[in-house]
Design a protein around this motif. Sequence first.
Motif, PDB file in Angstrom:
ATOM      1  N   ASP A  91       0.806  -1.219   0.000  1.00  0.00           N
ATOM      2  CA  ASP A  91       0.000   0.000   0.000  1.00  0.00           C
ATOM      3  C   ASP A  91       0.841   1.273   0.000  1.00  0.00           C
ATOM      4  O   ASP A  91       0.496   2.253  -0.649  1.00  0.00           O
ATOM      5  CB  ASP A  91      -0.921   0.025   1.228  1.00  0.00           C
ATOM      6  CG  ASP A  91      -1.968  -1.079   1.201  1.00  0.00           C
ATOM      7  OD1 ASP A  91      -2.489  -1.360   0.106  1.00  0.00           O
ATOM      8  OD2 ASP A  91      -2.242  -1.664   2.261  1.00  0.00           O
ATOM      9  N   VAL A  92       1.958   1.258   0.761  1.00  0.00           N
ATOM     10  CA  VAL A  92       2.746   2.484   0.969  1.00  0.00           C
ATOM     11  C   VAL A  92       4.136   2.340   0.360  1.00  0.00           C
ATOM     12  O   VAL A  92       4.866   1.385   0.653  1.00  0.00           O
ATOM     13  CB  VAL A  92       2.884   2.802   2.472  1.00  0.00           C
ATOM     14  CG1 VAL A  92       3.724   4.060   2.673  1.00  0.00           C
ATOM     15  CG2 VAL A  92       1.515   2.975   3.117  1.00  0.00           C
ATOM     16  N   SER A 133       0.960  11.411  -1.778  1.00  0.00           N
ATOM     17  CA  SER A 133       0.211  12.015  -0.669  1.00  0.00           C
ATOM     18  C   SER A 133       1.004  13.075   0.075  1.00  0.00           C
ATOM     19  O   SER A 133       0.429  14.040   0.597  1.00  0.00           O
ATOM     20  CB  SER A 133      -0.236  10.928   0.319  1.00  0.00           C
ATOM     21  OG  SER A 133       0.888  10.240   0.855  1.00  0.00           O
ATOM     22  N   HIS A 134       2.336  12.912   0.146  1.00  0.00           N
ATOM     23  CA  HIS A 134       3.162  13.854   0.899  1.00  0.00           C
ATOM     24  C   HIS A 134       4.520  14.024   0.215  1.00  0.00           C
ATOM     25  O   HIS A 134       5.067  13.066  -0.343  1.00  0.00           O
ATOM     26  CB  HIS A 134       3.397  13.373   2.338  1.00  0.00           C
ATOM     27  CG  HIS A 134       2.159  13.252   3.160  1.00  0.00           C
ATOM     28  ND1 HIS A 134       1.393  12.103   3.195  1.00  0.00           N
ATOM     29  CD2 HIS A 134       1.541  14.142   3.981  1.00  0.00           C
ATOM     30  CE1 HIS A 134       0.367  12.277   4.001  1.00  0.00           C
ATOM     31  NE2 HIS A 134       0.423  13.504   4.485  1.00  0.00           N
ATOM     32  N   CYS A 191       2.714   3.673  -9.300  1.00  0.00           N
ATOM     33  CA  CYS A 191       1.357   4.110  -8.928  1.00  0.00           C
ATOM     34  C   CYS A 191       0.291   3.128  -9.379  1.00  0.00           C
ATOM     35  O   CYS A 191      -0.879   3.254  -8.999  1.00  0.00           O
ATOM     36  CB  CYS A 191       1.065   5.517  -9.436  1.00  0.00           C
ATOM     37  SG  CYS A 191       1.058   5.705 -11.225  1.00  0.00           S
ATOM     38  N   THR A 225      -2.007  12.002  -8.121  1.00  0.00           N
ATOM     39  CA  THR A 225      -3.000  11.672  -7.100  1.00  0.00           C
ATOM     40  C   THR A 225      -2.423  10.734  -6.042  1.00  0.00           C
ATOM     41  O   THR A 225      -2.732  10.857  -4.853  1.00  0.00           O
ATOM     42  CB  THR A 225      -4.241  11.025  -7.749  1.00  0.00           C
ATOM     43  OG1 THR A 225      -4.807  11.940  -8.684  1.00  0.00           O
ATOM     44  CG2 THR A 225      -5.283  10.657  -6.708  1.00  0.00           C
ATOM     45  N   ALA A 226      -1.574   9.796  -6.475  1.00  0.00           N
ATOM     46  CA  ALA A 226      -1.018   8.808  -5.549  1.00  0.00           C
ATOM     47  C   ALA A 226      -0.008   9.420  -4.580  1.00  0.00           C
ATOM     48  O   ALA A 226       0.182   8.902  -3.468  1.00  0.00           O
ATOM     49  CB  ALA A 226      -0.365   7.668  -6.325  1.00  0.00           C
ATOM     50  N   PHE A 271       0.951   0.929  -5.739  1.00  0.00           N
ATOM     51  CA  PHE A 271       0.863   1.577  -4.432  1.00  0.00           C
ATOM     52  C   PHE A 271      -0.112   2.743  -4.467  1.00  0.00           C
ATOM     53  O   PHE A 271       0.005   3.638  -5.305  1.00  0.00           O
ATOM     54  CB  PHE A 271       2.247   2.051  -3.990  1.00  0.00           C
ATOM     55  CG  PHE A 271       3.231   0.930  -3.831  1.00  0.00           C
ATOM     56  CD1 PHE A 271       3.306   0.208  -2.650  1.00  0.00           C
ATOM     57  CD2 PHE A 271       4.066   0.566  -4.882  1.00  0.00           C
ATOM     58  CE1 PHE A 271       4.196  -0.845  -2.511  1.00  0.00           C
ATOM     59  CE2 PHE A 271       4.957  -0.480  -4.755  1.00  0.00           C
ATOM     60  CZ  PHE A 271       5.021  -1.189  -3.564  1.00  0.00           C
ATOM     61  N   LYS A 272      -1.047   2.740  -3.538  1.00  0.00           N
ATOM     62  CA  LYS A 272      -2.044   3.802  -3.496  1.00  0.00           C
ATOM     63  C   LYS A 272      -1.567   5.024  -2.720  1.00  0.00           C
ATOM     64  O   LYS A 272      -2.183   6.095  -2.801  1.00  0.00           O
ATOM     65  CB  LYS A 272      -3.338   3.278  -2.882  1.00  0.00           C
ATOM     66  CG  LYS A 272      -3.227   2.823  -1.435  1.00  0.00           C
ATOM     67  CD  LYS A 272      -4.551   2.266  -0.936  1.00  0.00           C
ATOM     68  CE  LYS A 272      -4.468   1.821   0.520  1.00  0.00           C
ATOM     69  NZ  LYS A 272      -5.752   1.247   0.995  1.00  0.00           N
ATOM     70  N   ASP A 273      -0.475   4.877  -1.959  1.00  0.00           N
ATOM     71  CA  ASP A 273       0.046   5.982  -1.146  1.00  0.00           C
ATOM     72  C   ASP A 273       1.551   6.082  -1.362  1.00  0.00           C
ATOM     73  O   ASP A 273       2.307   5.209  -0.942  1.00  0.00           O
ATOM     74  CB  ASP A 273      -0.269   5.733   0.330  1.00  0.00           C
ATOM     75  CG  ASP A 273       0.118   6.905   1.225  1.00  0.00           C
ATOM     76  OD1 ASP A 273       0.563   7.937   0.686  1.00  0.00           O
ATOM     77  OD2 ASP A 273      -0.036   6.781   2.455  1.00  0.00           O
ATOM     78  N   ILE A 274       1.986   7.141  -2.039  1.00  0.00           N
ATOM     79  CA  ILE A 274       3.401   7.368  -2.310  1.00  0.00           C
ATOM     80  C   ILE A 274       3.861   8.599  -1.531  1.00  0.00           C
ATOM     81  O   ILE A 274       3.283   9.679  -1.654  1.00  0.00           O
ATOM     82  CB  ILE A 274       3.665   7.566  -3.812  1.00  0.00           C
ATOM     83  CG1 ILE A 274       3.287   6.299  -4.586  1.00  0.00           C
ATOM     84  CG2 ILE A 274       5.126   7.926  -4.070  1.00  0.00           C
ATOM     85  CD1 ILE A 274       3.362   6.449  -6.093  1.00  0.00           C
ATOM     86  N   ILE A 275       4.897   8.419  -0.727  1.00  0.00           N
ATOM     87  CA  ILE A 275       5.464   9.501   0.081  1.00  0.00           C
ATOM     88  C   ILE A 275       6.861   9.797  -0.448  1.00  0.00           C
ATOM     89  O   ILE A 275       7.704   8.897  -0.533  1.00  0.00           O
ATOM     90  CB  ILE A 275       5.538   9.102   1.569  1.00  0.00           C
ATOM     91  CG1 ILE A 275       4.139   8.769   2.102  1.00  0.00           C
ATOM     92  CG2 ILE A 275       6.175  10.217   2.392  1.00  0.00           C
ATOM     93  CD1 ILE A 275       4.144   8.090   3.463  1.00  0.00           C
TER      94      ILE A 275
END
Length: 261
Positions: free
Chosen positions: A57-58, A136-137, A75, A133-134, A78-82
């Motif tokens: 996920d991350v 997040s930070h 992407c 979009t993916a 993984f739905k959340d890329i930091i």
Amino acid sequence: MDCSSKKFYHKHNGFDSRGYAETFFSEKPDMEFGDDSLKFPMMNFHYVFSSGFVKGDVLIDLSFGSLIHHLYSSCDVFKDIIILKLNERCNMETSRWKNSYTGALEWKHASSHVAKLEGKSDQVHDKDEQLKTAISHIISCDFDNENITYPVVLPLADCISSLWILDSICKDQDDYMSHLGKMSKLLRPGGHLILLGVLKSSYIMIGGVKFNCFYYDESFVKNALNKLGFVIDYCAVQRRKNESKLTDYKDIMFITACKTK
């Protein structure tokens, strides 16, 4: 290798993030690093993510400059890329791209290439928006801290990707082991670390400024990963395909390893 006359990307002023991207990663006809800096990373990221053995996920990305081209394949998984950045200018440049600000760096040539690899040449715009979009930070970090994102505490990642960052911030083998260990602490057991770097290099010229590169070979990286509890499950090495005097590396290496403890 003497690094006293060279600057360090994360310590000294003078790093031109836009000049770096335009010199080594653009679609300009005279840009001679395309096979190594663009195609080789994207081909291998596409392979490991489409094969299905790297997932979750991350994803945390910690890469040199304001690069994002290698993340287009991630992407899909993984739905959340930091994104972590050591240089404030790179942080700002990456944010400008994510928010589609006027004058931001252009990466459509990279998204187009990945779309072709995936057999989706008609979905280039969708690929660009999917990655934005993916993400997040976009966070600043510092390897002088034991927790490099201090005071922020991040969730343990399923995957960490890192391009050229250890090459640029390490002065010797002890530095490499220490920084690799700190990076590993951001990754959950069973997660994957993806490293891309250049072998047998001592410098890179960016905007007329000579920056340090840590000189190492393939066996050193493999041994370092083994000592830190990683099992290597994929490795690809490509012989340098350009003749530029802007840098002196011999090969480029992509390696994926699973954290076992």
